[in-house]
Design a protein around this motif. Structure first.
Motif, PDB file in Angstrom:
ATOM      1  N   LEU A  45       0.912  -1.180   0.151  1.00 24.73           N
ATOM      2  CA  LEU A  45       0.066   0.020   0.065  1.00 24.73           C
ATOM      3  C   LEU A  45       0.822   1.388   0.075  1.00 24.73           C
ATOM      4  CD1 LEU A  45      -3.212   1.064   0.064  1.00 24.73           C
ATOM      5  CD2 LEU A  45      -2.841   0.937   2.880  1.00 24.73           C
ATOM      6  N   PRO A  46       0.533   2.113  -0.902  1.00 29.77           N
ATOM      7  CA  PRO A  46       1.623   3.327  -0.983  1.00 29.77           C
ATOM      8  C   PRO A  46       1.715   3.994   0.297  1.00 29.77           C
ATOM      9  CG  PRO A  46       0.150   3.093  -3.061  1.00 29.77           C
ATOM     10  CD  PRO A  46      -0.241   2.157  -2.103  1.00 29.77           C
ATOM     11  N   THR A  47       2.549   4.739   0.595  1.00 25.12           N
ATOM     12  CA  THR A  47       2.951   5.179   1.791  1.00 25.12           C
ATOM     13  C   THR A  47       1.820   6.132   2.394  1.00 25.12           C
ATOM     14  OG1 THR A  47       5.293   5.334   1.474  1.00 25.12           O
ATOM     15  CG2 THR A  47       4.425   6.755   3.391  1.00 25.12           C
ATOM     16  N   GLU A  48       1.420   7.070   1.614  1.00 22.34           N
ATOM     17  CA  GLU A  48       0.047   8.028   1.953  1.00 22.34           C
ATOM     18  C   GLU A  48      -1.097   7.293   2.515  1.00 22.34           C
ATOM     19  OE1 GLU A  48      -0.113   7.967  -2.390  1.00 22.34           O
ATOM     20  OE2 GLU A  48       1.197   7.679  -1.029  1.00 22.34           O
ATOM     21  N   HIS A  49      -1.335   6.246   1.780  1.00 23.49           N
ATOM     22  CA  HIS A  49      -2.512   5.283   2.340  1.00 23.49           C
ATOM     23  C   HIS A  49      -2.284   4.323   3.421  1.00 23.49           C
ATOM     24  CE1 HIS A  49      -4.223   6.852  -1.400  1.00 23.49           C
ATOM     25  NE2 HIS A  49      -3.315   6.026  -2.168  1.00 23.49           N
ATOM     26  N   ALA A  50      -0.996   4.138   3.349  1.00 23.89           N
ATOM     27  CA  ALA A  50      -0.716   3.218   4.731  1.00 23.89           C
ATOM     28  C   ALA A  50      -0.756   4.275   5.900  1.00 23.89           C
ATOM     29  CB  ALA A  50       0.697   2.861   4.420  1.00 23.89           C
ATOM     30  N   ALA A  51      -0.277   5.584   6.010  1.00 22.82           N
ATOM     31  CA  ALA A  51      -0.261   6.337   6.933  1.00 22.82           C
ATOM     32  C   ALA A  51      -1.933   6.575   7.249  1.00 22.82           C
ATOM     33  CB  ALA A  51       0.307   7.722   6.709  1.00 22.82           C
ATOM     34  N   ARG A  52      -2.730   6.782   6.203  1.00 29.48           N
ATOM     35  CA  ARG A  52      -4.124   6.867   6.525  1.00 29.48           C
ATOM     36  C   ARG A  52      -4.913   5.783   7.055  1.00 29.48           C
ATOM     37  NH1 ARG A  52      -8.583   6.959   1.535  1.00 29.48           N
ATOM     38  NH2 ARG A  52     -10.434   7.143   2.999  1.00 29.48           N
ATOM     39  N   PHE A  53      -4.389   4.389   6.698  1.00 32.92           N
ATOM     40  CA  PHE A  53      -4.906   3.325   7.526  1.00 32.92           C
ATOM     41  C   PHE A  53      -4.629   3.368   8.942  1.00 32.92           C
ATOM     42  CE2 PHE A  53      -3.812  -1.100   8.781  1.00 32.92           C
ATOM     43  CZ  PHE A  53      -5.243  -1.561   8.880  1.00 32.92           C
ATOM     44  N   LYS A  54      -3.305   3.665   9.136  1.00 31.10           N
ATOM     45  CA  LYS A  54      -2.861   3.774  10.518  1.00 31.10           C
ATOM     46  C   LYS A  54      -3.666   4.720  11.251  1.00 31.10           C
ATOM     47  CE  LYS A  54       1.100   5.162  13.438  1.00 31.10           C
ATOM     48  NZ  LYS A  54       2.463   5.557  13.662  1.00 31.10           N
ATOM     49  N   ALA A  55      -4.168   5.982  10.999  1.00 25.95           N
ATOM     50  CA  ALA A  55      -4.817   6.610  11.485  1.00 25.95           C
ATOM     51  C   ALA A  55      -6.301   6.388  11.901  1.00 25.95           C
ATOM     52  CB  ALA A  55      -4.956   8.239  10.896  1.00 25.95           C
ATOM     53  N   MET A  56      -6.651   5.759  10.758  1.00 28.27           N
ATOM     54  CA  MET A  56      -8.197   5.091  11.047  1.00 28.27           C
ATOM     55  C   MET A  56      -8.266   4.150  12.088  1.00 28.27           C
ATOM     56  SD  MET A  56      -9.814   4.837   6.913  1.00 28.27           S
ATOM     57  CE  MET A  56      -8.253   3.921   6.357  1.00 28.27           C
ATOM     58  N   ALA A  57      -6.960   3.004  11.954  1.00 26.85           N
ATOM     59  CA  ALA A  57      -7.159   1.971  13.217  1.00 26.85           C
ATOM     60  C   ALA A  57      -7.092   2.596  14.394  1.00 26.85           C
ATOM     61  CB  ALA A  57      -5.907   0.958  12.817  1.00 26.85           C
ATOM     62  N   ILE A  58      -5.988   3.692  14.695  1.00 26.13           N
ATOM     63  CA  ILE A  58      -6.205   4.249  16.127  1.00 26.13           C
ATOM     64  C   ILE A  58      -7.428   4.888  16.469  1.00 26.13           C
ATOM     65  CG2 ILE A  58      -4.902   6.116  17.231  1.00 26.13           C
ATOM     66  CD1 ILE A  58      -2.510   5.674  15.492  1.00 26.13           C
ATOM     67  N   ASP A  59      -8.060   5.359  15.327  1.00 28.94           N
ATOM     68  CA  ASP A  59      -9.412   6.003  15.724  1.00 28.94           C
ATOM     69  C   ASP A  59     -10.440   4.974  15.970  1.00 28.94           C
ATOM     70  OD1 ASP A  59      -8.578   8.614  15.504  1.00 28.94           O
ATOM     71  OD2 ASP A  59      -9.329   8.984  13.215  1.00 28.94           O
ATOM     72  N   ALA A  60     -10.311   3.956  15.350  1.00 27.21           N
ATOM     73  CA  ALA A  60     -11.384   2.824  15.627  1.00 27.21           C
ATOM     74  C   ALA A  60     -11.290   2.220  16.885  1.00 27.21           C
ATOM     75  CB  ALA A  60     -11.245   1.936  14.500  1.00 27.21           C
ATOM     76  N   LYS A  61      -9.661   2.139  17.340  1.00 26.86           N
ATOM     77  CA  LYS A  61      -9.564   1.564  18.728  1.00 26.86           C
ATOM     78  C   LYS A  61     -10.199   2.109  19.736  1.00 26.86           C
ATOM     79  CE  LYS A  61      -5.854  -0.218  21.351  1.00 26.86           C
ATOM     80  NZ  LYS A  61      -6.393   0.638  22.587  1.00 26.86           N
ATOM     81  N   ALA A  62      -9.885   3.827  19.770  1.00 25.30           N
ATOM     82  CA  ALA A  62     -10.166   4.715  20.681  1.00 25.30           C
ATOM     83  C   ALA A  62     -11.546   4.374  20.795  1.00 25.30           C
ATOM     84  CB  ALA A  62      -9.802   5.982  20.386  1.00 25.30           C
TER      85      ALA A  62
END
Length: 260
Positions: A45-62
């Motif tokens: 997954l390209p870097t910009e989309h990987a960073a977006r996935f990381k942010a979404m996962a953090i939000d979802a966990k919270a």
């Protein structure tokens, strides 16, 4: 007795599940963005989309933690799905980890909805049958003639019985206390205490109610043989905590006045 929380909690939960649903959809939308990284790297997954996935996962966990409690199964599995990818939070996620993460978020939404559908009960603390202040006062009495330890224990057990809705036991213990304290007033029976001791008029009425309704109810359940049909007592039948409080206050007053 319980109370059910109003619609405010449900509205908040609905908003949260909508946000989580949006995150799950956004995670799924990343799947077509994976690119072939060659035989060594596989799909990446390209870097910009990987960073977006990381942010979404953090939000979802919270949000899952807020709704289901910290370290709930969905949050823990979401962490595992993210970290089991090619690089976890420290690199690009794998195709499988993004797909799994989206499904876990959707499963968490279902758990939140099920939890919100259950009424939330708030316990209402009922006052003790025997006020703790009275018990403390009895325990503090110093007497060369009377040992109040048994009376204190009767009061403790009465509170336990009443708190656990053991209505017959409550009546029996109340009857025992009445019998137990009669000698403090100079009589062998509580019947004579209620009828002959020079209480104030307002106090005397309560003592006579204890002797009449309180004792009669306890005696009925204590001595009644088995029958083909029964009607069990309710808390209303043993609701003499106010009269008992007055009686115990008189016990304390008389014991202090006698200096014994």
């Amino acid at each position: 007795m319980t109370l059910t929380l109003a619609n405010g909690r449900l509205d908040h939960t609905e908003t949260m599940t909508q946000e989580l649903s949006g995150i799950a959809d956004d995670m799924t939308s990343l799947l077509p963005l994976f690119r072939d990284g060659g035989s060594i790297s596989g799909l990446i997954l390209p870097t910009e989309h990987a960073a977006r996935f990381k942010a979404m996962a953090i939000d979802a966990k919270a949000m899952l933690d807020q709704q289901l409690g910290r370290a709930n199964d969905y949050s823990m599995n979401l962490l595992h799905a993210v970290n089991s990818g090619a690089g976890g939070y420290f690199g690009g996620p794998s195709y499988a980890s993004v797909e799994e993460a989206a499904q876990i978020v959707r499963a968490g939404i279902g758990a939140i909805s099920r939890s919100a559908a259950k009424p939330v009960s708030v316990g209402i603390t009922r006052p003790a049958y025997v006020d703790p202040v009275r018990t403390a006062q009895l325990r503090a009495l110093i007497s060369d003639k009377w040992d109040f330890s048994r009376l204190v224990e009767l009061c403790r057990e009465l509170n336990v019985a009443a708190a656990n809705q053991c209505h017959m036991s409550t009546g029996f213990l109340l009857r025992s206390i009445m019998n137990h304290v009669a000698p403090i007033f100079g009589f062998e029976s509580f019947a004579r205490v209620a009828s002959e001791y020079p209480f104030a008029k307002s106090v005397k009425a309560g003592m006579q109610r204890l002797q009449g309704q309180g004792r009669d109810g306890a005696d009925f359940h204590l001595h009644q043989p088995i029958r083909t049909q029964e009607s069990l007592p309710t808390a209303t039948q043993v609701a003499f905590s106010q009269e008992l409080d007055v009686l115990l206050s008189e016990v304390i007053r008389v014991a202090r006045a006698s200096g014994e």
